[in-house]
Design an enzyme around this catalytic site. Structure first.
Site, PDB file in Angstrom:
ATOM      1  CG  ASP A 250      -8.046   3.528  -3.949  1.00 47.54           C
ATOM      2  OD1 ASP A 250      -9.384   3.715  -4.352  1.00 47.54           O
ATOM      3  OD2 ASP A 250      -7.316   2.689  -4.424  1.00 47.54           O
TER       4      ASP A 250
ATOM      5  CD  GLU B 270      -3.121  -0.739   0.002  1.00 47.15           C
ATOM      6  OE1 GLU B 270      -2.953   0.375  -0.664  1.00 47.15           O
ATOM      7  OE2 GLU B 270      -3.838  -1.831  -0.394  1.00 47.15           O
TER       8      GLU B 270
ATOM      9  CE1 TYR C 247      -6.927   2.632  -0.102  1.00 40.31           C
ATOM     10  CE2 TYR C 247      -4.708   2.933   0.125  1.00 40.31           C
ATOM     11  CZ  TYR C 247      -5.523   2.158  -0.414  1.00 40.31           C
ATOM     12  OH  TYR C 247      -5.658   1.156  -1.004  1.00 40.31           O
TER      13      TYR C 247
END
Length: 334
Positions: free
Chosen positions: A139, A40, A121
């Site tokens: 996102d 991520e 996020y």
């Protein structure tokens, strides 16, 4: 979102999920939180195609968060070179060391938010994908889907709270990790910014933008601002087929990265003859970097042989500068 729509999305994901090196197949045990976190962070403002080989290299070199935490800063920054947005690499180091000190990743979204560099996020994505917590994962792809599904007629930047409320209502309790990844995949492969494939979308029956016949009009584009332009100076110091490199200050642009030496960038074109100049774009400004020959080393640094320049860990800006000078010198020698 109706429960049946969430079910349709998960069914679509079960069939069409992308095979990615950091992902567990739909319905299987979740991946290690270290894997989720690392991917991520790498994927922030960087394409999947770019991240995949770099992710594999990171994992091969530092297979656990403890191994990454123990690595010297310079090695991690060098491995990150070329991925851009270098504050991510510094946050990566700080976060790895805190997680190692804690004995592992926290298991809740709220606790994950306390780690260095983890925004809303990333914390939600780790909580959902690695730990199965129902978390609202938003996102850019998810925000676009939500804006189209609900025909939100404002730019994403001005509709954040509204998008999050809709996203919360859309998120099921069952399979939260698969659902989050299903939404990411849908935005990347079907509900694309341009030419969305609405015929293949499992949510089209509920989508207000599709019903209106203009899904590509959503989300509303924000006004584009012209980026200011700066000039920079870098010194080319060469000796015995090696060039002098330094490490930039830990804080600021390209912090901690290997670089050609030179003063800070400004608004004025540097005076004097240059070997070459290159153009480069950053998020908030564009830069012309002018390369000037100099005879003696300056600052703390090292001699890097040109035939092993790929191992120096230069960020894209300085690698472009080196390649430009080398190409020019070769052309003059021909």
């Amino acid at each position: 979102m109706l429960a049946s729509a969430a079910e349709r999305l998960l069914t679509h994901y079960d069939r069409y999920a992308r095979a990615l090196p950091w992902r567990s197949p739909p319905g299987s045990a979740p991946p290690d939180p270290y894997i989720v976190w690392l991917s991520e962070v790498m994927l922030q403002q960087t394409t999947v195609a770019t991240v995949k080989p770099r992710f594999r290299r990171f994992i091969a070199r530092w297979p656990t968060v403890e191994a990454l935490a123990a690595a010297p800063d310079e090695e991690v920054l060098s491995e990150w070179a070329g991925l851009g947005y270098y504050a991510r690499a510094r946050n990566l180091i700080a976060c790895a060391r805190e997680v190692a000190a804690l004995g592992g990743f926290p298991r809740t979204e709220a606790a994950l938010r306390e780690l260095p560099g983890l925004g809303a996020y990333t914390a939600a994505a780790i909580a959902a994908i690695a730990f199965g917590e129902r978390a609202v994962v938003v996102d850019t792809n998810v925000a676009r889907i939500v804006a189209r599904h609900n025909r939100i007629d404002r730019p994403i930047e001005k509709a954040g709270d509204e998008i999050r409320r809709f996203a919360d209502a859309m998120t099921p309790t069952d399979r939260p990790g698969d659902y989050a990844q299903a939404m990411m995949d849908l935005g990347a492969t079907v509900c694309r910014p341009k030419r969305p494939d609405c015929a293949a979308c499992p949510l089209s029956a509920d989508c207000m933008a599709f019903a209106g016949g203009d899904p590509e009009a959503f989300p509303v584009a924000k006004a584009r601002l012209e980026r200011p332009h700066r000039h920079g100076l870098a010194w080319w110091i060469e000796r015995n087929d090696a060039i002098w490199l330094v490490r930039r200050p830990a804080k600021g642009m390209l912090g901690g990265m290997a670089a050609l030496p030179g003063p800070e960038w400004g608004d004025e074109w540097p005076a004097g003859p240059t070997l070459t100049s290159i153009a480069h774009g950053f998020t908030h400004f564009t830069l012309s970097l002018h390369i000037v020959a100099r005879s003696e080393p300056i600052g703390d640094g090292w001699w890097q042989p040109l035939n092993s320049i790929s191992g120096a860990g230069l960020p894209t800006l300085y690698r472009k500068a080196v390649d430009s000078v080398v190409t020019r010198k070769e052309a003059l020698a021909a």
